[in-house]
Design a protein around this motif. Structure first.
Motif, PDB file in Angstrom:
ATOM      1  N   TRP A   1      -8.857   1.273   9.771  1.00  0.00           N
ATOM      2  CA  TRP A   1      -7.489   0.803   9.562  1.00  0.00           C
ATOM      3  C   TRP A   1      -6.470   1.669  10.284  1.00  0.00           C
ATOM      4  O   TRP A   1      -5.442   1.156  10.763  1.00  0.00           O
TER       5      TRP A   1
ATOM      6  N   GLY B   1       2.499  -3.505   0.629  1.00  0.00           N
ATOM      7  CA  GLY B   1       1.430  -2.583   0.972  1.00  0.00           C
ATOM      8  C   GLY B   1       0.129  -3.306   1.241  1.00  0.00           C
ATOM      9  O   GLY B   1       0.088  -4.528   1.409  1.00  0.00           O
ATOM     10  N   ARG B   2      -0.950  -2.531   1.321  1.00  0.00           N
ATOM     11  CA  ARG B   2      -2.303  -2.995   1.580  1.00  0.00           C
ATOM     12  C   ARG B   2      -2.473  -3.422   3.034  1.00  0.00           C
ATOM     13  O   ARG B   2      -1.493  -3.651   3.748  1.00  0.00           O
ATOM     14  N   ALA B   3      -3.739  -3.485   3.460  1.00  0.00           N
ATOM     15  CA  ALA B   3      -4.055  -3.861   4.842  1.00  0.00           C
ATOM     16  C   ALA B   3      -4.199  -5.363   5.009  1.00  0.00           C
ATOM     17  O   ALA B   3      -4.055  -5.882   6.112  1.00  0.00           O
ATOM     18  N   HIS B   4      -4.485  -6.080   3.904  1.00  0.00           N
ATOM     19  CA  HIS B   4      -4.600  -7.536   3.950  1.00  0.00           C
ATOM     20  C   HIS B   4      -4.515  -8.064   2.522  1.00  0.00           C
ATOM     21  O   HIS B   4      -4.642  -7.310   1.549  1.00  0.00           O
ATOM     22  N   SER B   5      -4.313  -9.341   2.391  1.00  0.00           N
ATOM     23  CA  SER B   5      -4.212  -9.960   1.075  1.00  0.00           C
ATOM     24  C   SER B   5      -5.576  -9.966   0.393  1.00  0.00           C
ATOM     25  O   SER B   5      -6.602 -10.205   1.034  1.00  0.00           O
ATOM     26  N   THR B   6      -5.576  -9.741  -0.907  1.00  0.00           N
ATOM     27  CA  THR B   6      -6.836  -9.662  -1.646  1.00  0.00           C
ATOM     28  C   THR B   6      -7.518 -11.015  -1.781  1.00  0.00           C
ATOM     29  O   THR B   6      -8.731 -11.090  -1.952  1.00  0.00           O
TER      30      THR B   6
ATOM     31  N   HIS C   1       0.325  -7.775   7.793  1.00  0.00           N
ATOM     32  CA  HIS C   1       0.480  -6.587   6.964  1.00  0.00           C
ATOM     33  C   HIS C   1       0.743  -5.335   7.803  1.00  0.00           C
ATOM     34  O   HIS C   1       1.368  -4.378   7.315  1.00  0.00           O
TER      35      HIS C   1
ATOM     36  N   GLU D   1       1.301   5.624   6.454  1.00  0.00           N
ATOM     37  CA  GLU D   1       0.356   5.010   5.520  1.00  0.00           C
ATOM     38  C   GLU D   1       0.741   5.283   4.068  1.00  0.00           C
ATOM     39  O   GLU D   1       0.517   4.434   3.205  1.00  0.00           O
TER      40      GLU D   1
ATOM     41  N   ASN E   1       1.608   2.202   1.761  1.00  0.00           N
ATOM     42  CA  ASN E   1       0.399   2.095   0.945  1.00  0.00           C
ATOM     43  C   ASN E   1      -0.745   1.481   1.751  1.00  0.00           C
ATOM     44  O   ASN E   1      -1.453   0.576   1.296  1.00  0.00           O
ATOM     45  N   TYR E   2      -0.919   1.982   2.958  1.00  0.00           N
ATOM     46  CA  TYR E   2      -1.919   1.448   3.888  1.00  0.00           C
ATOM     47  C   TYR E   2      -3.199   2.268   3.772  1.00  0.00           C
ATOM     48  O   TYR E   2      -3.152   3.499   3.840  1.00  0.00           O
ATOM     49  N   PRO E   3      -4.368   1.642   3.623  1.00  0.00           N
ATOM     50  CA  PRO E   3      -5.604   2.386   3.339  1.00  0.00           C
ATOM     51  C   PRO E   3      -6.238   3.007   4.570  1.00  0.00           C
ATOM     52  O   PRO E   3      -7.369   2.693   4.939  1.00  0.00           O
TER      53      PRO E   3
END
Length: 323
Positions: free
Chosen positions: A100, A168-173, A190, A268, A272-274
């Motif tokens: 990521w 946040g997050r790298a993609h939708s859950t 994202h 990040e 909130n990027y992993p």
């Protein structure tokens, strides 16, 4: 070839020195990575179990024995077990975070280097014109900003207030990962603000660097001769001036890898990027020796490989280095 072999030998020696520092620096920090795991069992472990946990973190034996064990594990690509994500192997966390982070840094560096260098070429060739007078001061100002300030401003404006982008997050859950247009598009959506925050604070440096080097080359004898021969402006600009001016840019690109990965840590955290930066921040607070050592080793290897690639590119672009 001899030049490249000498550079390769230097990078190998630098890598071994980095390995040594990578082993000792975390051990200078107060605390013990196994102590957190042992304390979580609240005294229910016997001596054999405690020794097994300490051994899994490479903390048994003398410091010299730990060092030899560490060197052997590095060449086996065994970075131990993470304290924060116990009992997850550190190597898998590094691979996940690096994937990521490379998305962010790779996209930001690619666009910043290409766009900034092209702007620098155009500004230098038309020195004193509208493009140079307007964009150069703006890029000087943008280059003075830090990644933290830009990331916070973008996050507040476009994620919190306008809500155009996710928090946040790298993609939708709800989207299954895979090489599909839906997933790739969601990942790019994202990553837009994090990439933009790194791009805005870095492309100005490429613009200024390319502009200044090109201005210094415009009055060189080989440029005057090329113009006297009647060559077109486009050929003189790109084949003669820009080709020579790009050499310091390539070297600077390799040297900036460490800075960009460090800047990604702040980015990040804000978004909130992993990535590696977020994992490293958590690992430092938890005294996770395994992840800290693995991340520093990965960062060192990335910088050394990038410098080696820049040396190869310089040899290809500059015939003088071949002799």
């Amino acid at each position: 070839m001899i030049y490249l072999l000498r550079r390769f030998a230097f990078y190998v020696a630098a890598f071994f020195v980095a390995l040594t520092f990578n082993f000792f620096i975390p051990r200078l920090m107060p605390g013990d990575p196994s102590a957190r795991i042992i304390a979580s069992f609240q005294g229910r472990l016997n001596e054999a179990q405690i020794d097994a946990i300490r051994q899994s973190y490479g903390l048994t034996g003398s410091l010299w024995e730990q060092y030899l064990t560490y060197m052997g594990s590095v060449f086996r690509l065994d970075f131990g077990i993470s304290t924060v994500q116990f009992p997850e192997p550190t190597a898998s966390l590094l691979f996940y975070g690096a994937t990521w982070t490379l998305v962010l840094v790779g996209l930001a560096v690619f666009f910043a280097f290409i766009i900034g260098s092209m702007m620098g070429i155009h500004a230098a060739w038309n020195r004193g014109g509208f493009f140079d007078s307007f964009f150069t001061p703006i890029n000087v100002m943008m280059n003075a900003f830090t990644p933290a300030i830009v990331a916070l401003l973008l996050f507040y404006a476009f994620s919190l207030q306008l809500q155009w982008f996710p928090l946040g997050r790298a993609h939708s859950t709800e989207i299954m990962p895979g090489f599909t247009f839906l997933f790739i598009g969601n990942v790019l959506y994202h990553a837009t603000l994090p990439v933009l925050s790194i791009f805005l604070v870095s492309f100005g440096g490429w613009h200024l660097g390319m502009r200044n080097v090109m201005i210094n080359l415009l009055n060189e004898d080989f440029v005057i001769l090329a113009r006297a021969k009647g060559l077109s402006d486009r050929r003189v600009r790109y084949r003669y001036v820009a080709r020579n001016a790009i050499l310091p840019q390539i070297t600077a690109l390799a040297l900036s890898i460490g800075f960009l990965l460090g800047g990604a840590l702040v980015t990040e955290q804000v978004f909130n990027y992993p990535g590696l930066g977020k994992f490293t921040f958590t690992a430092i607070g938890s005294r996770d020796y395994s992840f800290i050592q693995g991340q520093l080793l990965l960062l060192t290897a990335s910088v050394l490989v990038a410098n080696m690639l820049s040396d190869i590119a310089n040899v290809i672009l500059d015939p003088r280095l071949r002799t």
